[in-house]
Design an enzyme around this catalytic site. Structure first.
Site, PDB file in Angstrom:
ATOM      1  N   ARG A   9      -5.612  -7.052  -3.368  1.00  0.00           N
ATOM      2  CA  ARG A   9      -5.021  -7.301  -1.978  1.00  0.00           C
ATOM      3  C   ARG A   9      -5.973  -6.895  -1.128  1.00  0.00           C
ATOM      4  O   ARG A   9      -6.041  -7.535   0.157  1.00  0.00           O
ATOM      5  CB  ARG A   9      -3.848  -6.324  -2.061  1.00  0.00           C
ATOM      6  CG  ARG A   9      -3.097  -6.604  -0.729  1.00  0.00           C
ATOM      7  CD  ARG A   9      -1.653  -5.897  -0.659  1.00  0.00           C
ATOM      8  NE  ARG A   9      -1.850  -4.331  -0.663  1.00  0.00           N
ATOM      9  CZ  ARG A   9      -0.859  -3.523  -1.046  1.00  0.00           C
ATOM     10  NH1 ARG A   9       0.428  -3.983  -1.031  1.00  0.00           N
ATOM     11  NH2 ARG A   9      -1.169  -2.062  -0.795  1.00  0.00           N
TER      12      ARG A   9
ATOM     13  N   LYS B 230      -3.374  -5.888   5.366  1.00  0.00           N
ATOM     14  CA  LYS B 230      -3.233  -4.541   5.415  1.00  0.00           C
ATOM     15  C   LYS B 230      -4.358  -4.046   6.446  1.00  0.00           C
ATOM     16  O   LYS B 230      -5.530  -3.625   5.653  1.00  0.00           O
ATOM     17  CB  LYS B 230      -3.209  -3.820   3.907  1.00  0.00           C
ATOM     18  CG  LYS B 230      -2.519  -2.709   3.847  1.00  0.00           C
ATOM     19  CD  LYS B 230      -2.113  -2.036   2.634  1.00  0.00           C
ATOM     20  CE  LYS B 230      -1.986  -0.606   2.678  1.00  0.00           C
ATOM     21  NZ  LYS B 230      -0.848  -0.089   3.411  1.00  0.00           N
TER      22      LYS B 230
ATOM     23  N   GLU C 192      10.743  -5.019   7.153  1.00  0.00           N
ATOM     24  CA  GLU C 192      10.330  -3.914   6.254  1.00  0.00           C
ATOM     25  C   GLU C 192      10.167  -2.516   7.281  1.00  0.00           C
ATOM     26  O   GLU C 192      10.751  -2.467   8.202  1.00  0.00           O
ATOM     27  CB  GLU C 192       9.028  -4.102   5.668  1.00  0.00           C
ATOM     28  CG  GLU C 192       8.060  -4.115   6.631  1.00  0.00           C
ATOM     29  CD  GLU C 192       6.468  -4.079   6.046  1.00  0.00           C
ATOM     30  OE1 GLU C 192       6.225  -4.003   4.744  1.00  0.00           O
ATOM     31  OE2 GLU C 192       5.491  -4.441   6.722  1.00  0.00           O
TER      32      GLU C 192
HETATM   33  N1  PXG Z   1       4.675  -1.924   3.908  1.00  0.00           N
HETATM   34  C1  PXG Z   1       3.751  -1.532   4.742  1.00  0.00           C
HETATM   35  C2  PXG Z   1       3.696  -1.894   6.094  1.00  0.00           C
HETATM   36  C3  PXG Z   1       2.733  -0.499   4.179  1.00  0.00           C
HETATM   37  O1  PXG Z   1       1.907   0.024   4.700  1.00  0.00           O
HETATM   38  C4  PXG Z   1       4.124  -0.912   1.858  1.00  0.00           C
HETATM   39  C5  PXG Z   1       4.849  -1.614   2.516  1.00  0.00           C
HETATM   40  C6  PXG Z   1       4.299  -0.375   0.527  1.00  0.00           C
HETATM   41  O2  PXG Z   1       3.203  -1.166  -0.241  1.00  0.00           O
HETATM   42  P1  PXG Z   1       2.753  -0.740  -1.508  1.00  0.00           P
HETATM   43  O3  PXG Z   1       1.814  -1.706  -1.916  1.00  0.00           O
HETATM   44  O4  PXG Z   1       2.294   0.655  -1.329  1.00  0.00           O
HETATM   45  O5  PXG Z   1       3.879  -0.554  -2.517  1.00  0.00           O
HETATM   46  C7  PXG Z   1       2.859  -0.304   2.783  1.00  0.00           C
HETATM   47  C8  PXG Z   1       1.956   0.784   2.028  1.00  0.00           C
HETATM   48  C9  PXG Z   1       1.829   6.455   4.688  1.00  0.00           C
HETATM   49  C10 PXG Z   1       1.318   5.160   4.416  1.00  0.00           C
HETATM   50  O6  PXG Z   1       1.171   7.332   4.846  1.00  0.00           O
HETATM   51  C11 PXG Z   1       1.801   4.258   3.557  1.00  0.00           C
HETATM   52  C12 PXG Z   1       1.395   3.044   3.087  1.00  0.00           C
HETATM   53  C13 PXG Z   1       0.141   2.703   3.596  1.00  0.00           C
HETATM   54  C14 PXG Z   1      -0.379   3.582   4.476  1.00  0.00           C
HETATM   55  C15 PXG Z   1       0.240   4.699   4.680  1.00  0.00           C
HETATM   56  O7  PXG Z   1       2.985   6.693   4.410  1.00  0.00           O
HETATM   57  N2  PXG Z   1       2.203   1.951   2.645  1.00  0.00           N
END
Ligand code: PXG
Length: 298
Positions: free
Chosen positions: A50, A149, A182
């Site tokens: 990713r 991301k 989301e």
């Molecule tokens: N949506 C967004 C916008 C994210 O940033 C997720 C979904 C979940 O994706 P994954 O691949 O982790 O299942 C994310 C990722 C935090 C934090 O501090 C959380 C994310 C990224 C950066 C910081 O809570 N989640």
């Protein structure tokens, strides 16, 4: 704590990059948040893939192969000696001028921070989270696609501020059509009549790695799993609701915009998925230490 920058390790206080880095000046860069459980990095390949797709989308060439990056992440984990960790992988456009031009940035900066995980309070998992929909609309996929991301998280941060102002921890973001996209750092699911439903990625969501795992686990336990557009009404009328993310894992949601979800407590399907997910994270992933010496690794 030792921080990896471009192939070398630095003490946390010495881990520095330029104020002219376009990651700082313009949010020009990409990142990943990864977890290690019990000496293994969970879904490392998926996170690295990713990262490279995010970089490709913003025309940022990472000066390291995905395999070298995989090894660097494992090295950084070993260097810090944690069996359980939160790993932040960041690639910035690098030091440039005070103009936007990415062509003036010569060296992308590769940073790997391995820290202890800040777990959500246990109460969230036992009682469920209260969330609200917020005024800030999710970025359009035709502008900066939320699938990237990138280091520019202002869209999510604004939504987070609005949630906190409403006295809750997390926000549901809708897209420009009013469909659920989301949350600020998590994907969202509902359970309705034994179907597991989550917004399609074109609704404005990140290709969540936890989301993908949970969809697979849902199918394994016999649920019908579908990606469909959801309205606010669908959230209110859901039997169960939960969020997924690397940090949060699977966290039940029991109230949305003042409406109780289902019975107002974490649902049975959510709890089954939480258990399956915990079992999976405990045993799978790339080993940080060679298998034979796992027991001595501390
Ligand atoms: N949506 C967004 C916008 C994210 O940033 C997720 C979904 C979940 O994706 P994954 O691949 O982790 O299942 C994310 C990722 C935090 C934090 O501090 C959380 C994310 C990224 C950066 C910081 O809570 N989640």
């Amino acid at each position: 704590m030792k921080v990896f920058i471009n192939g070398k390790f630095y003490d946390a206080e010495e881990a520095k990059i330029s104020v002219f880095d376009h990651g700082l000046l313009y949010g020009d860069g990409v990142f990943e948040g990864i977890r290690a459980y019990n000496g293994r990095v969970f879904k490392l390949k998926e996170h690295i893939d990713r990262l490279y797709y995010s970089a490709k989308a913003i025309l940022l060439k990472i000066p390291m192969s995905p395999e070298e990056m995989r090894r660097a992440v494992l090295d950084a984990c070993r260097e810090n000696g944690f069996r359980d960790a939160y790993i932040r992988l960041v690639v910035t456009r690098g030091k440039g001028t005070l103009g936007l031009g990415p062509d003036r940035c010569e060296n992308p900066q590769i940073i790997i921070i391995v820290g202890k995980i800040q777990l959500y309070p246990k109460e969230y998992y036992e009682k469920g989270l209260t969330i609200v929909t917020v005024p800030t609309v999710r970025n359009l996929h035709s502008a900066v696609n939320p699938a990237i991301k990138s280091l520019n998280y202002l869209n999510n941060i604004l939504a987070k501020i609005e949630a906190q102002a409403a006295g809750v921890e997390e926000a549901v973001m809708l897209n420009a059509q009013g469909y659920v996209a989301e949350c600020t750092g998590d994907n969202i699911f509902i359970v309705k009549d034994n179907r597991l439903l989550t917004p399609p990625l074109y609704a404005g969501a990140l290709y969540g790695i936890t989301r993908r795992v949970v969809m697979d686990l849902g199918r394994e336990i016999g649920l019908e799993v579908a990606e469909v557009n959801l309205t606010r009404y669908d959230l209110y009328a859901a039997d169960e609701c939960f969020l997924t993310g690397t940090g949060a894992e699977i966290v039940p949601v029991t109230k949305i915009d003042l409406r109780e979800v289902g019975e107002g407590r974490p649902g049975a399907v959510t709890q089954r998925l939480v258990e399956s997910y915990r079992k999976l994270t405990a045993v799978s992933g790339d080993p940080i230490w060679p298998e034979a010496s796992q027991a001595d690794a501390g």
